[in-house]
Design an enzyme around this catalytic site. Sequence first.
Site, PDB file in Angstrom:
ATOM      1  N   HIS A 124      -2.342  -4.452   4.637  1.00  0.00           N
ATOM      2  CA  HIS A 124      -3.192  -4.131   3.477  1.00  0.00           C
ATOM      3  C   HIS A 124      -4.124  -5.330   3.262  1.00  0.00           C
ATOM      4  CE1 HIS A 124      -4.098  -3.627  -0.846  1.00  0.00           C
ATOM      5  NE2 HIS A 124      -3.656  -2.386  -0.756  1.00  0.00           N
ATOM      6  N   ASP A 200       5.227  -8.367   3.118  1.00  0.00           N
ATOM      7  CA  ASP A 200       4.609  -7.518   2.096  1.00  0.00           C
ATOM      8  C   ASP A 200       5.489  -6.275   1.986  1.00  0.00           C
ATOM      9  OD1 ASP A 200       3.227  -5.651   0.640  1.00  0.00           O
ATOM     10  OD2 ASP A 200       1.345  -5.843   1.744  1.00  0.00           O
ATOM     11  N   GLN A 203       5.484  -1.297  -0.100  1.00  0.00           N
ATOM     12  CA  GLN A 203       5.834   0.086   0.215  1.00  0.00           C
ATOM     13  C   GLN A 203       7.302   0.210   0.651  1.00  0.00           C
ATOM     14  OE1 GLN A 203       3.822   2.540  -0.343  1.00  0.00           O
ATOM     15  NE2 GLN A 203       1.883   1.459  -0.607  1.00  0.00           N
ATOM     16  N   LYS A 226       4.764   0.733  -8.198  1.00  0.00           N
ATOM     17  CA  LYS A 226       5.057   1.660  -7.107  1.00  0.00           C
ATOM     18  C   LYS A 226       6.537   2.047  -7.076  1.00  0.00           C
ATOM     19  CE  LYS A 226       1.523  -0.319  -3.996  1.00  0.00           C
ATOM     20  NZ  LYS A 226       0.334   0.493  -4.267  1.00  0.00           N
ATOM     21  N   CYS A 368      -7.375   0.405   1.562  1.00  0.00           N
ATOM     22  CA  CYS A 368      -7.383  -1.067   1.602  1.00  0.00           C
ATOM     23  C   CYS A 368      -6.830  -1.569   2.931  1.00  0.00           C
ATOM     24  CB  CYS A 368      -6.603  -1.664   0.438  1.00  0.00           C
ATOM     25  SG  CYS A 368      -7.287  -1.226  -1.160  1.00  0.00           S
TER      26      CYS A 368
END
Lengths: 411, 162
Positions: A124, A200, A203, A226, A368
């Site tokens: 991202h 990261d 998700q 999220k 993104c």
Amino acid sequence: MSDRLGTGARGDFPLLGREMRGRPIVYLDSAASSQKPRSVLDAMTNYYETINANVHRGAYEIAAEATEAMETARAEVARFVNAPSADEIVFTKNVTEAINLVARSWGGANLGPGDAVVITEMEHHANIVPWHIMADQLGFELRWIGVGADGQLDLGNLDRLLDGAKLLGVTAMSNVLGTLNPVRRLADAAHGAGALVLVDAAQYVPHLPTDVQALGADFLGFTGHKMCGPTGIGVLWAKAELLEAMPPFLGGGEMILDVRKDGFLPNRIPHKFEAGTPPIAEIVGLGAAVRYLDGLGMDRVREHEVSLTAYALRTLEERYGSDLAVHGPAEPACRGGVLSMSFRDIHPHDLSQVLDDRGVCVRAGHHCAKPLMRHLGVPATTRASLYVYNDTSDVDSLADALGAAGDFFAR
Amino acid sequence: MAGLEDLYREIILDHYRNPRNRGELEVPPAVQAVGFNPLCGDEVIIYVEVSDGVITDVSTGGQGCSISQSSASMMSTAVKGRRVAEVRRLVRAFKHMMSIHGTGIGGTGDDLDDDGDGGNGAAEVKLGDLEALRGVVKFPVRIKCATLSWNTLVQALDETFA
């Protein structure tokens, strides 16, 4: 499949009771932001109605209660990702701020000409641009792990890329492809080469049981909104010894022990990295979100999503065959419930417009991840993403709406 | 709630399927400008050739949705062969139409209505086929799609006279 997931969970989320143009809303954009259960909204309202006060200052009762609520949430978040200590949980605005914090603070103190940072082509922008900015300032080299045709990282030249690298940054799960990356394997390779590992997990944490220690990460970022929590609150988890050694990021109140005219003494971790009044209600909300997800059971959440992703891939294949491409791994067990689609020659913006007309909420755009879009050779994709409250009827609605879009543009 | 037919008028879909003035021009004499829609990743490239204050040729490239591509195509036919001053008035009139009640709902500070007439002077300009894009205003997130090529045209004209 647990009856608390899918249709069983819908009643927990007030927004999902909304109708769009006479039909129940079909929310398939949780990879962008999830909906919030009543318990999270209630926790935040209750905070404001009963204990609202600034934290870590003030000797009165409600100030102590507000501080207690915030620190309890920190401990719950730490436990949720199996962090060894709540002191390793730094509250940020989102993952973007978490990664910028690492790039500025750790990067600023540790990177220079001759050094390298390795990231992947499926990152991202939040895990790309901070490194571009710091590479321009500090003169280190930015290296890229490519993506193969199957939506997996191309690790053929990993050793060469890691040679001389000081940090490897990788997404645990691609927000476009759904690919679950082999974080542990990458972390072992990076550590073998003397590099630290930043994950990261924006998700990942909302969708799979997360153990920061088992992943082998040194830094790991995730975001509240999220994972059933509010916007405006994210987390940087990092090993205590790294946080101790890093210089402060933002300066101001809360992050100091002492301030004199000739300097300052930073606070202990994690407060050293939490300048200014934090988003207290949002932190309380994140704590409630973690409790909600724990109640569902993250193992079951993952099972539910694998099963629903399999259903979606099968349904779309049966209905549209080669007219519809879902980017990323074909095997549901190797991916998350993120379905980035290209449908005939209909532009994603036009496709999502027709879907919206039928109350189906999906994301159209580059997500993104422009370097990945260029690799895929598409300007954009239409992305449907699944979460705890989705069920097969949502997938059926998506498939029907795709058919309607196909008819509309075939006129 | 506006229906899809308000957005996807037949003339728009026709320009999308059969774009006019598509391609590249030699730079120089033409000037090239690239516009991005960061929301969706659409890119539009506008080539414009000006001679004696007249746009003698215009060409469009790039990729995008039906609204951005058809708007670029319609823009190219609307400005080709016209005087630059006239085209600037047309741009203002078009952008005025692309704002709800002329209040600039899609405005982002790049509003081109800088002549201080609040867009009123634009009212006399005949938009012709471009009127078909009026329905886009009912879908605010798509306004940027429709205005992308027009903003990029202005960039190219500004560069021509820079």
